[in-house]
Design an enzyme around this catalytic site. Sequence first.
Site, PDB file in Angstrom:
ATOM      1  N   THR A 152      80.651 -71.169 -58.780  1.00 37.83           N
ATOM      2  CA  THR A 152      79.856 -70.240 -58.002  1.00 37.83           C
ATOM      3  C   THR A 152      80.509 -70.130 -56.636  1.00 37.83           C
ATOM      4  OG1 THR A 152      77.872 -70.850 -59.210  1.00 37.83           O
ATOM      5  CG2 THR A 152      77.523 -70.082 -56.985  1.00 37.83           C
ATOM      6  N   ARG A 180      69.957 -64.981 -69.028  1.00 36.12           N
ATOM      7  CA  ARG A 180      69.924 -66.315 -68.431  1.00 36.12           C
ATOM      8  C   ARG A 180      70.097 -66.215 -66.918  1.00 36.12           C
ATOM      9  NH1 ARG A 180      73.799 -69.527 -65.231  1.00 36.12           N
ATOM     10  NH2 ARG A 180      73.263 -71.717 -65.530  1.00 36.12           N
ATOM     11  N   VAL A 181      69.251 -66.918 -66.190  1.00 37.23           N
ATOM     12  CA  VAL A 181      69.360 -67.003 -64.738  1.00 37.23           C
ATOM     13  C   VAL A 181      69.507 -68.465 -64.361  1.00 37.23           C
ATOM     14  CG1 VAL A 181      68.205 -66.597 -62.527  1.00 37.23           C
ATOM     15  CG2 VAL A 181      67.974 -64.920 -64.384  1.00 37.23           C
ATOM     16  N   GLY A 182      70.523 -68.767 -63.573  1.00 39.92           N
ATOM     17  CA  GLY A 182      70.760 -70.136 -63.150  1.00 39.92           C
ATOM     18  C   GLY A 182      70.187 -70.425 -61.779  1.00 39.92           C
ATOM     19  N   ASP A 183      70.740 -71.428 -61.125  1.00 38.43           N
ATOM     20  CA  ASP A 183      70.184 -71.881 -59.857  1.00 38.43           C
ATOM     21  C   ASP A 183      70.545 -70.989 -58.674  1.00 38.43           C
ATOM     22  OD1 ASP A 183      72.883 -72.978 -60.331  1.00 38.43           O
ATOM     23  OD2 ASP A 183      72.615 -73.925 -58.377  1.00 38.43           O
ATOM     24  N   THR A 202      76.651 -75.602 -56.224  1.00 39.71           N
ATOM     25  CA  THR A 202      77.455 -75.086 -57.333  1.00 39.71           C
ATOM     26  C   THR A 202      77.570 -76.157 -58.403  1.00 39.71           C
ATOM     27  OG1 THR A 202      79.685 -74.385 -58.008  1.00 39.71           O
ATOM     28  CG2 THR A 202      79.544 -75.740 -56.032  1.00 39.71           C
ATOM     29  N   GLY A 203      77.322 -75.777 -59.647  1.00 35.83           N
ATOM     30  CA  GLY A 203      77.442 -76.776 -60.706  1.00 35.83           C
ATOM     31  C   GLY A 203      76.674 -76.369 -61.949  1.00 35.83           C
ATOM     32  N   GLY A 205      73.952 -75.200 -63.686  1.00 39.77           N
ATOM     33  CA  GLY A 205      72.794 -74.482 -63.178  1.00 39.77           C
ATOM     34  C   GLY A 205      71.456 -74.981 -63.677  1.00 39.77           C
TER      35      GLY A 205
END
Length: 282
Positions: A152, A180-183, A202-203, A205
């Site tokens: 990210t 899909r939605v991540g962090d 970043t990582g 999610g």
Amino acid sequence: MKDVILAVHGGAGKKAPADLEDAYRAGIEEALRAGQRALDNCVDAVEAAVLALEDNELFNAGKGSVFTADEGHELDASIMRGSDQAAGAVAAVRSVRNPIAAARLVMESTPHVLLAGLGADDFALSAGLVTVTPDYFSTKHRYQQLMEVKGTVGAVARDTSGALAAATSTGGMTNKLTGRVGDSAVIGAGTYANSVVAVSATGDGEVFLRGMAAGTVAALMEFAGMDVTEAAAEVVFTRLKALGGTGGLIALDREGTLARPYSTPGMFHGYLTADGTIGFFG
């Protein structure tokens, strides 16, 4: 790191290939310089820095976003102003060229925090942001990496008044399910800023969501009395690790101390100090 006024990251994951290291370094420096030119206002600075990374196809945001399972692109971004904890985010957008600009518009032009999908794209279009056709985000470099997870981008800044801001943007997880939605679009998970600290993560999610990574750094500083270095390390190396996640974050406190822990082989990132010094790490 001390006396830092701006820091950016280009994602946690593998180290940069030797033949691309100079290009990644140049991209990080370009983002820092873009943010530096806007540092009278910390929100302007983090947006400018992330915009530069979104426009650079080496990074998994904007132009260089990775592919979903259906070989499309869905992008997420968020931004937060520490002085009043105002925030804005977009998720699963498909046509807005710079999601971080849309996230800022959500923060400043609507009563909402998060807009998603077609509604977010339509909002960006109606607000006059540049929109693109889906092929804009596709690059040969990314198609060849369809099965490789990438990171990210993000920025944290402390402006001339001492105020803090954070911003994060991503093309998401390679081969992710559509929707899909991540962090990165979630305030408190991928992005957080208040009067004490600004954080961009970043990582992995899903783990960063479950662990509320960015917000937990702030909470440990406010309520447990940890300094930024201790709090950031606690989140990355203890709490997220216990949940099975790897990654990293950049966290900047109001005194200009930068923490930059990561548990992956590499995390592209750089910083700018008040005297104009730039540092870069792979």
